[in-house]
Design a protein around this motif. Sequence first.
Motif, short mmCIF file in Angstrom:
data_model
loop_
_atom_site.label_atom_id
_atom_site.label_comp_id
_atom_site.label_asym_id
_atom_site.label_seq_id
_atom_site.Cartn_x
_atom_site.Cartn_y
_atom_site.Cartn_z
N GLY A 1 -3.53 1.55 41.88
CA GLY A 1 -4.51 0.47 41.81
C GLY A 1 -3.90 -0.89 42.08
N THR B 1 -14.29 -5.52 42.71
CA THR B 1 -13.25 -4.77 42.02
C THR B 1 -13.30 -5.00 40.52
N THR C 1 -9.88 4.56 41.10
CA THR C 1 -8.64 4.18 41.80
C THR C 1 -8.29 5.07 42.97
N SER D 1 -8.72 3.73 46.91
CA SER D 1 -7.61 3.42 47.81
C SER D 1 -7.84 4.03 49.19
#
Length: 521
Positions: free
Chosen positions: A308, A248, A280, A284
């Motif tokens: 995020g 990340t 982002t 997700s």
Amino acid sequence: MTETTAAPDLSDLVLPADLVAGLTEIVGPAGIELDRTGIDEFKDPYWIPGDETYAASAVVQPTDTEQVQRIMRLANEAGVPVWPHGQGRNYGYGGPSPRVRGSIQIGFRRMNRVLEINEKLAYAVVEPGVRWFDLHAALEEQAPGLMHSVPDLGWGSVIGNSMDSGITYLPYGTDFQFPCGMEVVLADGSLLRTGHGAIPEGHAWHVHKRSLGPSLDPLFVQSNLGIVTRMGVWLKRKPEAYAPLVLTLDDDADLEQAIDVIRELRLAGHLEGVPSLYPTLRASVMLTDTPVVTPRHQLRPEDYRRIGQETGVGAWSCRTAVWADRDVAELRIAKIRAAWEAIPSGRFRVDRVYAPEEYGELALAHEKIQAGVPTLKAIEITPAHVGHVGFSPVVPLDGAQVRFVVDELRMRIVAAGVNFSGGILITGERACVIVCGMQFDITDGDSVRNAMDLAKSLVRDLGELGYGEYRAHLDFMDLAQEQYGFGDHAYRRFVGAIKDAVDPKGILAPGRHGIWPAAAR
């Protein structure tokens, strides 16, 4: 809103009675669809409501290669174009719809046999109707020690996906190594076997990618030169240790450095497969199985930051994995962790290392996909009204260039009122495909048109900057091909010459990826 339009005139899509009779004789009454409702089940579900530009005249579903040959001979006699598709799941690129209105669609849902699994040499042979789910099930039953590279959605055709350069994520997904050795029906109905399949009873057909003379397998990828009715696919042995990883970035400013880190890890052999780095919104979905956000409103910068933070995916998150013996896996994980955590906002996560007998305990879609377990999660968590169109330029795996292209894309996408999504798919050691999955409301014609217009402008704008589309939507295949203009379009003229030689009547998939027969140029 839902569009209401006058019923379109489809009278030109009625096939001659003798052609219908001939097709029915070949595939049987159960293998031909002539009713508009049935035909419409094989159209692009993401196209403009009520627009019949790409309507087909019929759908035929053969059961074997001989029937495909007979269909092609009959189409040649009648002068009616055909458009083949596997399962018809190529959503975002036009689905199964034909480029030329009135074409006969050849579907392959009834040619769905796994013809061979060679456990010793780790390959399988499949027909074009075999889905990723089907191949996986066959392996689990007959050779549970083997695994295969899969895409994000398991409902599509193994051959169909491969013949459009569809991306899969395990090691043989790298640089599209998955296919090897094809059986091909040509436009005149004759049959060709590529590579060492050209030797009667040849033994190396599905284990050696080169031929004596020019190698032909790649010639049938994204082309309209033949219909692949059988293909070898390379498999891997399940490793002692499989570790899904999440890398990340909390700060978008670190993207350039992250790309360079991934490149060096790839060149050193520590990262395999196709690592996929998502911004982002898409991260997700792809890493936490969070439902897709509706495209009916545009997100603000603070919305992206909130998503995020809530999902833990930050500004960017990369899904990747390690497949190896346990001691090698531990060393690779340590190398990847050290390199990633050297990035200022880099966060590294590995929750667990799995043995082959533990794959049934995988929970998230990204963990399953990278273990070769097909899933439909990305569709299941997408609202029914959400569609998308893809624009995906190929970019050198250089942080500065990737940063430049991402900024250019994001600027244009946001300016068009569309949310920035997609991903950076690392298809090799030296290049990536930046996939823009621009979403829209499929019930709103204006929303669909806006996304299509945006995609076309990206094709033109990025083409002028030197970056070309890697596979194009039906509606802008010609525009995408137009960008490949070196030498007064020498590439297009060369492939067109081959097209005219092997398909002089221009019957097979005219216009696919901008290649037309002489009569239609």
